[in-house]
Motif scaffolding. Structure first.
Motif, PDB file in Angstrom:
ATOM      1  N   LEU A  38      34.755 -32.641 -10.923  1.00 37.02           N
ATOM      2  CA  LEU A  38      35.922 -33.409 -11.377  1.00 37.02           C
ATOM      3  C   LEU A  38      35.438 -34.364 -12.459  1.00 37.02           C
ATOM      4  N   THR A  39      36.117 -34.387 -13.575  1.00 34.78           N
ATOM      5  CA  THR A  39      35.681 -35.225 -14.688  1.00 34.78           C
ATOM      6  C   THR A  39      36.590 -36.429 -14.846  1.00 34.78           C
ATOM      7  N   ALA A  40      36.083 -37.443 -15.526  1.00 30.70           N
ATOM      8  CA  ALA A  40      36.840 -38.678 -15.737  1.00 30.70           C
ATOM      9  C   ALA A  40      38.161 -38.364 -16.426  1.00 30.70           C
TER      10      ALA A  40
ATOM     11  N   THR B 161      38.968 -37.258 -23.706  1.00 28.87           N
ATOM     12  CA  THR B 161      37.961 -36.981 -22.679  1.00 28.87           C
ATOM     13  C   THR B 161      37.931 -35.486 -22.398  1.00 28.87           C
ATOM     14  N   VAL B 162      36.748 -34.896 -22.454  1.00 26.83           N
ATOM     15  CA  VAL B 162      36.611 -33.461 -22.178  1.00 26.83           C
ATOM     16  C   VAL B 162      36.727 -33.229 -20.672  1.00 26.83           C
ATOM     17  N   ILE B 163      37.672 -32.406 -20.287  1.00 25.63           N
ATOM     18  CA  ILE B 163      37.842 -32.063 -18.870  1.00 25.63           C
ATOM     19  C   ILE B 163      37.008 -30.831 -18.515  1.00 25.63           C
ATOM     20  N   ARG B 164      37.173 -29.779 -19.292  1.00 21.12           N
ATOM     21  CA  ARG B 164      36.359 -28.573 -19.076  1.00 21.12           C
ATOM     22  C   ARG B 164      36.354 -27.731 -20.330  1.00 21.12           C
TER      23      ARG B 164
ATOM     24  N   GLU C 190      39.763 -28.156 -22.559  1.00 15.76           N
ATOM     25  CA  GLU C 190      40.818 -28.969 -21.948  1.00 15.76           C
ATOM     26  C   GLU C 190      40.469 -30.440 -22.153  1.00 15.76           C
ATOM     27  N   LEU C 191      41.407 -31.176 -22.749  1.00 12.41           N
ATOM     28  CA  LEU C 191      41.189 -32.574 -23.095  1.00 12.41           C
ATOM     29  C   LEU C 191      42.225 -33.472 -22.439  1.00 12.41           C
ATOM     30  N   ARG C 192      41.793 -34.682 -22.129  1.00 13.11           N
ATOM     31  CA  ARG C 192      42.704 -35.737 -21.675  1.00 13.11           C
ATOM     32  C   ARG C 192      42.873 -36.687 -22.848  1.00 13.11           C
TER      33      ARG C 192
END
Length: 212
Positions: free
Chosen positions: A55-57, A161-164, A181-183
């Motif tokens: 799980l990423t920030a 933020t890079v998610i995956r 995938e970006l936030r």
């Protein structure tokens, strides 16, 4: 006949000794009970959540991404999210949580309504620092068209933020595309979608690199 004066003293001494012995036994018993209680509660199993995948920030977290496991945590048990304590509205990871890692309470926050998740296609190889959890800039280079002079690259998102990262199987020698995938801040979503609709070339520029 002489009266035996040692008997009352002897009886008093025995009573005092008996009282001290009883007090000592009570104290020993209380000590043993205390130790057993500490051992019992210190080794008591509790059910807490762990991540089933990284799980990423900034990533939204729901129950499908977690599993409950039984562990012994002792005095630090209150630091981890217990089974059933995940908010019904979900949560957001405030830092990267590794696959299989127990979920600390401080690593989850309330859902961030000011940010959204988008998926972009990036041509060629990514910078080495553009990994899950990294903060990056998203740049767009418009396609050159006849009669259009201004084709300079521009920043679409300053703090994504890079998610995956999903690498295309056709990626050979830096060719092809990778889906990332970006936030991103919600206010930038329209610009990102517009750039993709115009088939602009998108690039990621990491804001931070590791310390050597």
């Amino acid at each position: 006949m002489f009266e035996d004066v040692t008997k009352p003293a002897s009886r008093g001494f025995m009573r005092a000794l008996s009282a001290r012995t009883m007090i000592g036994l009570v104290l020993v018993a209380l000590s043993v009970v205390g130790v057993l209680a500490v051992l019992h509660f210190g080794h008591q199993n509790i059910r807490v959540y762990r991540a089933t995948a990284p799980l990423t920030a900034g990533e939204a977290v729901d129950a499908s991404m977690l599993e409950a496991v039984e562990v012994q945590l002792g005095q630090v048990s209150g630091s981890y999210l217990r089974e059933g304590e995940l908010p019904s509205e979900g949560a957001v990871a405030t830092r990267t949580i590794g696959a299989g890692e127990l979920v600390p309470r401080e690593a989850l926050g309330a859902p961030d309504t000011d940010r959204a998740t988008v998926i972009v296609s990036v041509e060629g190889s990514l910078p080495a620092a553009a990994v899950a959890g990294a903060t990056v800039e998203l740049w767009a280079s418009p396609k050159a068209t006849t009669g259009k002079k201004d084709v300079s690259p521009r920043v679409l998102v300053e703090d994504a933020t890079v998610i995956r990262v999903t690498q295309d199987e056709s990626m050979i020698a830096g060719l092809g595309k990778q889906e990332v995938e970006l936030r991103v801040p919600r206010a930038t979503v329209a610009a990102v979608l517009e750039a993709q609709g115009q088939d602009a070339r998108l690039s990621l520029v990491p804001l931070y690199t590791g310390v050597n």
